[in-house]
Every structure is written in structure tokens, then in C-alpha cells.
Design a protein around this motif. Sequence first.
Motif, PDB file in Angstrom:
ATOM      1  N   UNK A  23       1.218  -1.058   0.290  1.00 59.49           N
ATOM      2  CA  UNK A  23       0.186   0.103  -0.156  1.00 59.49           C
ATOM      3  C   UNK A  23       1.120   1.521  -0.049  1.00 59.49           C
ATOM      4  N   UNK A  24       0.624   1.633  -1.077  1.00 59.36           N
ATOM      5  CA  UNK A  24       1.695   3.103  -1.131  1.00 59.36           C
ATOM      6  C   UNK A  24       1.074   4.430  -0.839  1.00 59.36           C
ATOM      7  N   UNK A  25       1.112   5.043  -0.233  1.00 55.92           N
ATOM      8  CA  UNK A  25       0.135   6.620   0.214  1.00 55.92           C
ATOM      9  C   UNK A  25       1.475   7.991   0.139  1.00 55.92           C
ATOM     10  N   UNK A  26       0.957   8.381  -0.036  1.00 56.29           N
ATOM     11  CA  UNK A  26       1.417   9.838  -0.146  1.00 56.29           C
ATOM     12  C   UNK A  26       1.022  10.785   1.236  1.00 56.29           C
ATOM     13  N   UNK A  27       1.574  10.816   1.691  1.00 59.55           N
ATOM     14  CA  UNK A  27       1.933  11.616   3.610  1.00 59.55           C
ATOM     15  C   UNK A  27       1.924  13.596   2.834  1.00 59.55           C
ATOM     16  N   UNK A  28       1.063  14.164   3.862  1.00 60.04           N
ATOM     17  CA  UNK A  28       1.008  15.519   3.581  1.00 60.04           C
ATOM     18  C   UNK A  28       2.288  16.276   4.320  1.00 60.04           C
ATOM     19  N   UNK A  29       2.537  17.129   3.591  1.00 59.16           N
ATOM     20  CA  UNK A  29       3.299  17.919   4.427  1.00 59.16           C
ATOM     21  C   UNK A  29       3.822  18.507   5.723  1.00 59.16           C
ATOM     22  N   UNK A  30       4.651  17.776   7.168  1.00 54.41           N
ATOM     23  CA  UNK A  30       4.646  18.170   7.803  1.00 54.41           C
ATOM     24  C   UNK A  30       3.389  16.883   9.094  1.00 54.41           C
TER      25      UNK A  30
END
Length: 193
Positions: A23-30
Motif C-alpha cells: 500500500x503506497x500513500x502520499x503523506x501531507x507535508x509536515x
Amino acid sequence: MADSCIQSQLTEPGQEGPVTVSISRKVKPGFEVDYEAWISGVIEAASEYPGHQGSNVLRPSASTGNRYVLIYRFDSYENCEKWESSELRKQWLDKLAPLIEGEAEVQRGTGLEFWFDLPELPVNKHPSPHKMALVLIAVVYVLIMAINLSLGPYLSGVDLWLKTAIIVTLQVLLMTYLVMPRVTRLLKGWLFK
């Protein structure tokens, strides 16, 4: 004719072998620290479920498209499904929304196919079992010999069970993250022919 082709690809429940999910996810900056705490918690929760065979996390890099990748494995589809449909997992997923952007990218493989994934090919496109077995025999042999030759002198006084655990761990990590992506790309024309 088409029915017999489909029939040969079907597997009876319990015969599918281990299931690996990526499972690949983009994490919000910060929110990276919060996401890493979340991922540690969800891995610990999953590890309590029957058939759980381990998890790995790839941190954002060029090779992951700057996304976090969580990889977990269960010994069967049934046990993987029990975790994925559990109330506990749902509770963990409910905590995730404020931390990520966009949709998760999910890949699922059973058995050996996971080591032969290429991002540019459809998820359901895999080499034939005899080609996968042939490549894995060669790669595993070379890696185990190389690890034994390079670490043998340092592990000579170590108990057999610990020595084996060290060698197997190194071999699987090398295969998963270093060797198999390169071998699969190198042999792509033959493997997926």
C-alpha cells in the motif's frame, strides 16, 4: 477453450499460498512524524492477527515516487481478509485521513509474483511459474553463497539457528529491495514473453 484457460488459473481456498499486500500513500507535508507513529501502531495491531508474517515500510524516495509504502504479508488469503475486514483495521484507517493526500495505491500478490512486479506492467501480469522458479533458484543460490562466503568467518562461532536467521533475513531483504527489481527488469523480455 476459454473456460478451460480460466479454470487453470483458479485456486481453491487455502491453496493460494501467502498473500503480500503493498500500500503506497502520499503523506501531507509536515505530517511525516504522525504518519510514522500511525504506521508503527497499525503494524503492531496487524501482527496480532493469525497468519501475519511480517511487515516492511519503505520511506519516501525517488524509487517510491516520494510515497510511503507499507508491505505486509499473511500466510493465506483468508487470514489476510480477516485483518483487512476487521473493526480494528477500520479504526486505524479512520485515523489516517488527516495525514495523507490522494488515494492509496494497493497491489496484492500471492506466492512468488510479488518479487516479479514491474510498475509499468499491469498488476495481474506475471511470468509463468516455471520461469519464476528458475530465476528464484538461481538468485537464492547466488545470494546464499555470497552471504556465506562474506559473513562465514564472522558467523563461525554463532549457533546454527541464529546464523540461519541472519542469512535468511539478509537474503530476503536483498532480494526484495535490491536484487529482484534489477533481475526482473534485466530479464523482462524473457520473463513476460
